[in-house]
Scaffold this motif. Structure first.
Motif, PDB file in Angstrom:
ATOM      1  N   LEU A 155       0.842  -1.205   0.000  1.00  0.00           N
ATOM      2  CA  LEU A 155       0.000   0.000   0.000  1.00  0.00           C
ATOM      3  C   LEU A 155       0.873   1.250   0.000  1.00  0.00           C
ATOM      4  O   LEU A 155       0.636   2.190  -0.772  1.00  0.00           O
ATOM      5  CB  LEU A 155      -0.920  -0.009   1.223  1.00  0.00           C
ATOM      6  CG  LEU A 155      -1.910   1.149   1.311  1.00  0.00           C
ATOM      7  CD1 LEU A 155      -2.902   1.079   0.178  1.00  0.00           C
ATOM      8  CD2 LEU A 155      -2.655   1.138   2.639  1.00  0.00           C
ATOM      9  N   SER A 158       2.506   1.842  -3.382  1.00  0.00           N
ATOM     10  CA  SER A 158       1.689   2.159  -4.556  1.00  0.00           C
ATOM     11  C   SER A 158       1.064   3.550  -4.475  1.00  0.00           C
ATOM     12  O   SER A 158       0.449   3.985  -5.440  1.00  0.00           O
ATOM     13  CB  SER A 158       0.611   1.101  -4.742  1.00  0.00           C
ATOM     14  OG  SER A 158      -0.197   1.069  -3.609  1.00  0.00           O
ATOM     15  N   ILE A 159       1.193   4.249  -3.349  1.00  0.00           N
ATOM     16  CA  ILE A 159       0.675   5.617  -3.267  1.00  0.00           C
ATOM     17  C   ILE A 159       1.845   6.573  -3.437  1.00  0.00           C
ATOM     18  O   ILE A 159       2.829   6.493  -2.689  1.00  0.00           O
ATOM     19  CB  ILE A 159      -0.038   5.856  -1.926  1.00  0.00           C
ATOM     20  CG1 ILE A 159      -1.196   4.877  -1.763  1.00  0.00           C
ATOM     21  CG2 ILE A 159      -0.578   7.285  -1.855  1.00  0.00           C
ATOM     22  CD1 ILE A 159      -1.927   4.985  -0.448  1.00  0.00           C
ATOM     23  N   ARG A 164      -0.045  10.930   2.017  1.00  0.00           N
ATOM     24  CA  ARG A 164      -1.199  10.036   1.941  1.00  0.00           C
ATOM     25  C   ARG A 164      -0.779   8.593   2.189  1.00  0.00           C
ATOM     26  O   ARG A 164      -1.505   7.829   2.842  1.00  0.00           O
ATOM     27  CB  ARG A 164      -1.857  10.157   0.562  1.00  0.00           C
ATOM     28  CG  ARG A 164      -3.262   9.641   0.581  1.00  0.00           C
ATOM     29  CD  ARG A 164      -3.866   9.478  -0.777  1.00  0.00           C
ATOM     30  NE  ARG A 164      -4.767   8.345  -0.724  1.00  0.00           N
ATOM     31  CZ  ARG A 164      -5.312   7.784  -1.783  1.00  0.00           C
ATOM     32  NH1 ARG A 164      -5.057   8.258  -2.975  1.00  0.00           N
ATOM     33  NH2 ARG A 164      -6.122   6.769  -1.641  1.00  0.00           N
TER      34      ARG A 164
ATOM     35  N   THR B 152      -7.498   2.374  -1.018  1.00  0.00           N
ATOM     36  CA  THR B 152      -6.875   2.250  -2.336  1.00  0.00           C
ATOM     37  C   THR B 152      -7.522   3.165  -3.371  1.00  0.00           C
ATOM     38  O   THR B 152      -7.306   2.983  -4.562  1.00  0.00           O
ATOM     39  CB  THR B 152      -6.963   0.799  -2.836  1.00  0.00           C
ATOM     40  OG1 THR B 152      -8.331   0.405  -2.810  1.00  0.00           O
ATOM     41  CG2 THR B 152      -6.167  -0.138  -1.970  1.00  0.00           C
ATOM     42  N   LEU B 153      -8.306   4.153  -2.923  1.00  0.00           N
ATOM     43  CA  LEU B 153      -8.973   5.052  -3.873  1.00  0.00           C
ATOM     44  C   LEU B 153      -7.942   5.767  -4.743  1.00  0.00           C
ATOM     45  O   LEU B 153      -7.024   6.411  -4.229  1.00  0.00           O
ATOM     46  CB  LEU B 153      -9.785   6.098  -3.110  1.00  0.00           C
ATOM     47  CG  LEU B 153     -11.213   5.708  -2.764  1.00  0.00           C
ATOM     48  CD1 LEU B 153     -11.894   6.837  -2.036  1.00  0.00           C
ATOM     49  CD2 LEU B 153     -11.976   5.366  -4.023  1.00  0.00           C
ATOM     50  N   GLY B 154      -8.103   5.635  -6.037  1.00  0.00           N
ATOM     51  CA  GLY B 154      -7.235   6.354  -6.960  1.00  0.00           C
ATOM     52  C   GLY B 154      -5.797   5.903  -6.938  1.00  0.00           C
ATOM     53  O   GLY B 154      -4.902   6.629  -7.357  1.00  0.00           O
ATOM     54  N   VAL B 155      -5.550   4.682  -6.448  1.00  0.00           N
ATOM     55  CA  VAL B 155      -4.182   4.177  -6.344  1.00  0.00           C
ATOM     56  C   VAL B 155      -3.903   3.269  -7.541  1.00  0.00           C
ATOM     57  O   VAL B 155      -4.796   2.595  -8.019  1.00  0.00           O
ATOM     58  CB  VAL B 155      -4.021   3.399  -5.020  1.00  0.00           C
ATOM     59  CG1 VAL B 155      -2.763   2.573  -5.023  1.00  0.00           C
ATOM     60  CG2 VAL B 155      -4.019   4.366  -3.861  1.00  0.00           C
ATOM     61  N   ARG B 156      -2.635   3.285  -7.987  1.00  0.00           N
ATOM     62  CA  ARG B 156      -2.232   2.388  -9.082  1.00  0.00           C
ATOM     63  C   ARG B 156      -2.551   0.943  -8.720  1.00  0.00           C
ATOM     64  O   ARG B 156      -2.213   0.490  -7.637  1.00  0.00           O
ATOM     65  CB  ARG B 156      -0.718   2.490  -9.301  1.00  0.00           C
ATOM     66  CG  ARG B 156      -0.301   3.508 -10.315  1.00  0.00           C
ATOM     67  CD  ARG B 156       1.207   3.499 -10.456  1.00  0.00           C
ATOM     68  NE  ARG B 156       1.843   4.273  -9.400  1.00  0.00           N
ATOM     69  CZ  ARG B 156       2.706   3.778  -8.529  1.00  0.00           C
ATOM     70  NH1 ARG B 156       3.042   2.510  -8.561  1.00  0.00           N
ATOM     71  NH2 ARG B 156       3.257   4.551  -7.622  1.00  0.00           N
TER      72      ARG B 156
END
Lengths: 259, 221
Positions: A155, A158-159, A164, B152-156
């Motif tokens: 997680l 990937s951000i 965030r 995971t909103l808007g995440v790759r």
């Protein structure tokens, strides 16, 4: 001397000052060799006791010696998760950058410990239980702990926005903490194949004194190793995230690289 | 409270206008469970034994399929931001979305389960137990899933990431849900499994809407 200078000199160490990456970075750099030295020291004595001094187990023979790695790794995998979740929570509540970096730095160390615990467990399980893997409550919940570490790392990776990523990771880490007591108490709650705890705070240990010493020294060794590696990782993360800052550009090691 | 019902009404209306997405998830559930007898052979005793696990795992996976729809489309067109800016409490809005997701993705599984169960040669009481566990368990799947969907909103690769984040958290529900059906089939008491499922449900209901609401706020910050 300025007023701020006198204020910070009043105490031996100003802990709040350490919460800034620019002051923490050099302190961590000085601490790392100390923790590596302690790792080597405890590791050497602990391994010597566990291989040469500790007696052969009456039931399990020589094979039991794997617990000197297995048990400390399992302890650390659970403990690091709690520490990671606490740092993440502190970062979420007080919006401090360094605590989120700490959480990010600890995740791979914890994942490695969980992996080590499962791997040595498999080595132990083959001769003792006759199987590399059984779907026992403790084994399964430890596997889930590994997945939680991997999910946290995935997680965060990937951000793109680090703020965030920190906050999202913190929420996930805090939700996942419900798994830690499940692992810890799994041998009590379920009637499973994995044996109960060998060491307890409330009753006398059910193992020979030298075995206990070997295990505790190895636990200290793993503890020091985790701190050393965690500090090294957090230093790298600080450099990565603060690359734009002036104090990073003034660092000796950065000047050397840039030539 | 009115926000809660408004969100449920809106989400259900959106689903009613575009039925295909929901039907895909349900169709997935039916197809996956029907593939197992083909894959492992049509031995009735074997099927009866694997039925609880197969049906529960299929329920987990088909819940995952619908999860991204909970926030992603609203996030993409900006209406989620509007909801966050409105004076209504975000917790209520999130709770409404979770409830709507359960009505669309969880409740049909409970209704479909007996038909699938008959395919696996389950007897009448096992079917009741299966429906009971799904009725208690699928809301937990929607609740926990909302955390992953919000994070995971808007995440790759978000929809793939959700499965990595959320499936480990689903395991207790799977263990006690499938465990109850299995315990019933071998003549053991199932009340313990139901108590634990109920406890997980209450715990999730008490905390998850707040957690998800803060995860949504982080995403739209």
């Amino acid at each position: 001397m300025t007023e701020i200078g006198t204020f910070s000199n009043n105490r031996l160490i100003n802990w709040f000052k350490l919460s800034s990456p620019s002051t923490f970075y050099p302190v961590a750099g000085k601490l790392i060799p100390i923790f590596w030295a302690l790792t080597a020291l405890f590791g050497a004595i602990g391994l010597w006791i566990s291989f040469f001094v500790a007696p052969v187990d009456a039931v399990q023979g020589q094979g039991y010696r794997i617990i000197f790695i297995h048990v400390p790794a399992s302890w650390m995998s659970m403990f690091i998760y709690i520490v990671m979740a606490v740092w993440a929570g502190v970062g979420l509540i007080f919006n401090t950058r360094l605590s989120a970096m700490m959480a990010q730095a600890l995740a791979p160390v914890g994942a490695w410990m969980a992996f080590l615990s499962l791997w040595t467990g498999a080595f132990w399980g083959k001769p003792m239980w006759g199987a590399w893997w059984v779907w026992d409550a403790r084994l399964t919940s430890e596997l889930i702990l590994l997945f939680l570490y991997l999910g946290f790392m995935a997680l965060q990776a990937s951000i793109d926005n680090p703020r965030r990523a920190d906050k999202a990771g913190a929420i996930l880490a805090l939700v996942g903490i419900v798994n830690v007591p499940i692992i810890y108490f799994s041998v009590k709650w379920w009637n499973t194949l994995h044996q109960g705890a060998s060491v307890s705070l409330t009753k006398a240990p059910a193992m020979a004194q030298t075995m206990l010493w070997g295990m505790l020294l190895m636990a200290l060794c793993f503890w020091m190793y985790s701190i050393a590696v965690g500090l090294m990782r957090v230093r790298t993360i600080i450099l990565e995230r603060e690359a734009h800052a002036d104090w990073v550009k003034r660092l000796e090691e950065i000047k050397e690289v840039n030539g | 409270m009115s926000a809660l019902f408004a969100v449920i009404h809106r989400d259900l209306l959106l689903v009613a206008r575009r039925k295909s997405e929901v039907l895909t998830a349900l169709f997935f559930f039916v197809v996956v469970t029907s593939l197992f007898p083909l894959g492992i052979g049509a031995d009735a005793t074997l099927l009866r034994k694997v039925a609880p696990g197969v049906i529960w795992v299929a329920a987990l996976l088909s819940t995952l399929l619908g999860l991204h729809r909970m926030f992603a489309t609203d996030y993409a067109d900006g209406s989620l931001e509007q909801m966050a800016l409105s004076p209504q409490s975000m917790v209520m809005i999130v709770a409404g979305k979770i409830l709507a997701h359960w009505i669309v993705c969880g409740l049909p599984l409970v209704i479909l389960a007996p038909i699938i169960g008959i395919q696996f040669d389950l007897d009448r009481t096992s079917l009741y137990v299966l429906m009971g566990t799904l009725l208690l368990g699928t809301p937990v799947l929607s609740l926990l899933g909302s955390i992953g969907a919000a994070l995971t909103l808007g995440v790759r690769g978000g929809s793939l990431l959700v499965s990595l984040l959320i499936l480990p958290l689903y395991t207790p529900v799977l263990i006690f849900g499938a465990g109850a059906v299995y315990a019933n089939s071998v003549g053991l008491d199932t009340s313990g499994h139901f108590s634990l499922l109920g406890a997980i449900f209450i715990l999730a209901l008490a905390f998850v809407p707040w957690v998800s609401a803060s995860a949504v706020k982080i995403a739209i910050e």
